[in-house]
Scaffold this active site. Structure first.
Site, PDB file in Angstrom:
ATOM      1  N   GLY A 239      87.134  12.250   8.427  1.00  0.00           N
ATOM      2  CA  GLY A 239      87.461  10.935   7.893  1.00  0.00           C
ATOM      3  C   GLY A 239      86.655  10.478   6.704  1.00  0.00           C
ATOM      4  CD  GLU A 273      87.663  17.229  14.785  1.00  0.00           C
ATOM      5  OE1 GLU A 273      88.500  16.385  14.412  1.00  0.00           O
ATOM      6  OE2 GLU A 273      87.516  17.559  15.970  1.00  0.00           O
ATOM      7  N   GLY A 275      88.234  17.152   6.227  1.00  0.00           N
ATOM      8  CA  GLY A 275      89.320  17.708   5.426  1.00  0.00           C
ATOM      9  C   GLY A 275      89.225  17.229   3.988  1.00  0.00           C
ATOM     10  NE  ARG A 276      91.181  11.352   2.707  1.00  0.00           N
ATOM     11  CZ  ARG A 276      92.470  10.984   2.817  1.00  0.00           C
ATOM     12  NH1 ARG A 276      93.227  10.936   1.745  1.00  0.00           N
ATOM     13  NH2 ARG A 276      92.970  10.657   3.982  1.00  0.00           N
ATOM     14  NE  ARG A 312      96.761  11.021   0.288  1.00  0.00           N
ATOM     15  CZ  ARG A 312      96.106  10.005  -0.184  1.00  0.00           C
ATOM     16  NH1 ARG A 312      96.048   9.802  -1.480  1.00  0.00           N
ATOM     17  NH2 ARG A 312      95.505   9.164   0.628  1.00  0.00           N
ATOM     18  CE1 TYR A 316      99.881   7.900   4.955  1.00  0.00           C
ATOM     19  CE2 TYR A 316      99.421   9.370   3.122  1.00  0.00           C
ATOM     20  CZ  TYR A 316      99.709   9.170   4.461  1.00  0.00           C
ATOM     21  OH  TYR A 316      99.793  10.254   5.287  1.00  0.00           O
ATOM     22  CB  CYS A 342     118.424  10.274  -5.381  1.00  0.00           C
ATOM     23  SG  CYS A 342     118.988  11.337  -6.704  1.00  0.00           S
ATOM     24  CD  GLU A 343     114.241   8.466  -0.507  1.00  0.00           C
ATOM     25  OE1 GLU A 343     113.698   7.393  -0.149  1.00  0.00           O
ATOM     26  OE2 GLU A 343     114.469   9.402   0.247  1.00  0.00           O
ATOM     27  CE1 TYR A 372      95.459  15.556   5.707  1.00  0.00           C
ATOM     28  CE2 TYR A 372      93.852  14.425   4.348  1.00  0.00           C
ATOM     29  CZ  TYR A 372      94.191  15.034   5.533  1.00  0.00           C
ATOM     30  OH  TYR A 372      93.265  15.135   6.536  1.00  0.00           O
TER      31      TYR A 372
HETATM   32  N1  LLP Z   1      90.248  15.375  12.743  1.00  0.00           N
HETATM   33  C1  LLP Z   1      91.350  14.788  13.235  1.00  0.00           C
HETATM   34  C2  LLP Z   1      91.543  14.732  14.683  1.00  0.00           C
HETATM   35  C3  LLP Z   1      92.286  14.226  12.356  1.00  0.00           C
HETATM   36  O1  LLP Z   1      93.366  13.622  12.856  1.00  0.00           O
HETATM   37  C4  LLP Z   1      92.074  14.283  10.957  1.00  0.00           C
HETATM   38  C5  LLP Z   1      93.038  13.721  10.011  1.00  0.00           C
HETATM   39  C6  LLP Z   1      90.915  14.936  10.488  1.00  0.00           C
HETATM   40  C7  LLP Z   1      90.014  15.463  11.409  1.00  0.00           C
HETATM   41  C8  LLP Z   1      90.599  15.083   9.028  1.00  0.00           C
HETATM   42  O2  LLP Z   1      90.469  13.862   8.386  1.00  0.00           O
HETATM   43  P1  LLP Z   1      89.889  13.807   6.879  1.00  0.00           P
HETATM   44  O3  LLP Z   1      88.468  14.299   6.921  1.00  0.00           O
HETATM   45  O4  LLP Z   1      90.738  14.661   6.027  1.00  0.00           O
HETATM   46  O5  LLP Z   1      89.990  12.375   6.532  1.00  0.00           O
HETATM   47  N2  LLP Z   1      97.977  12.303   5.198  1.00  0.00           N
HETATM   48  C9  LLP Z   1      96.949  11.287   5.131  1.00  0.00           C
HETATM   49  C10 LLP Z   1      95.740  11.645   5.942  1.00  0.00           C
HETATM   50  C11 LLP Z   1      96.056  11.944   7.389  1.00  0.00           C
HETATM   51  C12 LLP Z   1      94.842  12.295   8.203  1.00  0.00           C
HETATM   52  C13 LLP Z   1      95.212  12.730   9.562  1.00  0.00           C
HETATM   53  N3  LLP Z   1      94.123  13.172  10.383  1.00  0.00           N
HETATM   54  C14 LLP Z   1      96.611  11.032   3.655  1.00  0.00           C
HETATM   55  O6  LLP Z   1      97.214  11.652   2.782  1.00  0.00           O
HETATM   56  O7  LLP Z   1      95.765  10.190   3.355  1.00  0.00           O
END
Ligand code: LLP
Length: 416
Positions: A239, A273, A275-276, A312, A316, A342-343, A372
């Site tokens: 997150g 965990e 990601g982003r 995105r 969002y 077409c949206e 993402y």
């Molecule tokens: N762990 C779990 C259980 C999660 O559900 C997620 C993200 C992460 C880790 C990784 O989160 P991060 O570090 O990437 O924030 N599509 C959306 C983001 C969806 C995130 C879903 N879960 C966007 O484009 O902002």
């Protein structure tokens, strides 16, 4: 370094390559990622968190095999949410023993494959899932390593679609129910109680809720110790937010300090965990201008990428910087940057100041698209998915070729 995309003179570069050269060579729309930036981000977090923390990359953010392979080589673990992601991690050379499996709807088949592969831990999201895991483990004659994903009920300040730590979301097990469920799990011969997990949301710019959630997890840990249940790890989820526009994003050191402050010197392994924070600013989407047009006084720039390539902004209302590959000095004009789908929701920016003399054939880079971006792309409007290019220094490699028209219907029945 906030982004590997920078101007040299009037030309926009990634690492040592002018993006204009990449747009010419590989056509548009194409995703471009910086390998050095990805490596730097991984190493910065890994260093700040220390060797006692298992740094898992959240595969959902960008699941390209080459990205996964590079992270595996750097020593990353992986956070997966499907059997497909597990298969990708294994295919990319990831270590199953460093995989955690999250998600509210794991199927029997996915659980079976995860146990057969020998993953580190399954993050359990409900009593029903716990019962299912017991059954599958019994069938396989093994003991399933589990953590309960608890819902710490903290307000994380994320977009409502990606906030996960509040009671009303579908995620996790209510804190109050956790001790009872742990007691049940600890008695089961099919389960090995390994840890506790939480994740409260994504794109978090304020670390306080992460610290608060960690403290609540710690209190649960202590309650369990009193009841004779000893956990081996605490998984604090992901997150950590990044800078898309002018946000103050937490640094790896701030993040590590927040976890340290919440958990003190507790001699228990940590898992995160992310990601982003690792891939988000490593990538951009290159798109070419097709047309300029005016509807009344409203100016539009119609480009060849669309919401199917990068969802995105549509989903969002997310802000992504849009930079021309060739910097201009003339006056800017506010324009809507839109795709061919077409949206009306198919836009990348509204009333964004961009060079007034932008014209057909010019190329734009949509930044912050490493996480993402491609991962959420689709073939909507029968648009083949974009290519993905990985850049290292002055070298560029196609890590996913552009889809062909035939691939649009490759899985369908031929006309009969
Ligand atoms: N762990 C779990 C259980 C999660 O559900 C997620 C993200 C992460 C880790 C990784 O989160 P991060 O570090 O990437 O924030 N599509 C959306 C983001 C969806 C995130 C879903 N879960 C966007 O484009 O902002």
């Amino acid at each position: 370094m906030n982004t590997p995309f920078h101007y040299r003179g009037d030309q926009l570069y990634v690492e040592d390559l002018p993006l204009a050269e990449l747009a010419e060579r590989f056509a548009t729309p194409s995703y471009v990622y910086s390998e050095s930036y990805l490596r730097q981000r991984y190493q910065a977090f890994s260093h700040a968190l220390g060797p006692e923390t298992m740094l898992c990359y959240a595969v959902k953010a960008n699941s390209n095999l080459s990205i996964l392979h590079r992270l595996a080589t750097l020593g990353a673990g992986f956070d997966i949410v499907s059997g497909g992601e597990l298969a990708r991690v294994l295919r990319a050379g990831g270590d199953a023993a460093r995989v955690v499996f999250s998600g509210v709807g794991k199927s029997r088949d996915e659980l079976r494959r995860a146990l057969e592969a020998g993953i580190h831990c399954i993050n359990v999201e409900s009593p029903a899932e716990l019962a299912r895991i017991e059954q599958v483990a019994a069938e396989l004659g093994c003991r399933a390593p589990i953590a309960l994903r608890v819902n710490p009920d903290v307000e994380a300040g994320a977009h409502p679609y990606i906030a996960t730590g509040l009671r009303e979301t579908k995620f996790g097990i209510p804190m109050a129910e956790a001790p009872e469920l742990y007691a049940r799990a600890a008695r089961s011969p099919q389960l090995r109680v390994l840890g506790v997990a939480c994740h409260i949301g994504s794109q978090l710019l304020d670390l306080a809720p992460i610290g608060e959630a960690a403290q609540r997890v710690l209190r649960l840990y202590e309650t369990l110790v009193q009841r004779g249940i000893h956990l081996e790890h605490l998984d604090l989820g992901g997150g950590v937010g990044i800078r898309y526009r002018d946000e103050q994003a937490p640094t790896p050191a701030d993040y590590a300090a927040t976890l340290d402050a919440a958990l003190g010197g507790l001699p228990v392994r940590r898992v995160v965990e992310l990601g982003r924070a690792l891939v988000g600013n490593a990538g951009a989407l290159l798109t070419r201008v097709e047309y300029r047009k005016y509807n009344g006084s409203r100016a539009f720039c119609v480009v060849d990428a669309a919401m199917n390539d990068l969802l995105r902004p549509s989903l969002y209302g997310a802000w992504h910087e849009i930079w021309p590959l060739e910097r201009r000095s003339g006056p800017e004009e506010p324009m809507d940057v839109v795709g061919p789908v077409c949206e009306s929701g198919d836009f990348f920016a509204k009333a964004r100041p961009l060079p007034g003399d932008l014209r057909e054939g010019d190329v734009l880079a949509i930044l912050g698209a490493g996480a993402y971006g491609f991962a959420m792309s689709s073939q909507y409007n029968s648009r083949p998915r974009a290519a993905e290019i990985l850049v290292h220094g002055a070298e560029a490699r196609v890590i996913r070729r552009r889809e062909t028209l035939g691939e649009l219907w490759a899985a369908e029945e031929p006309c009969s």
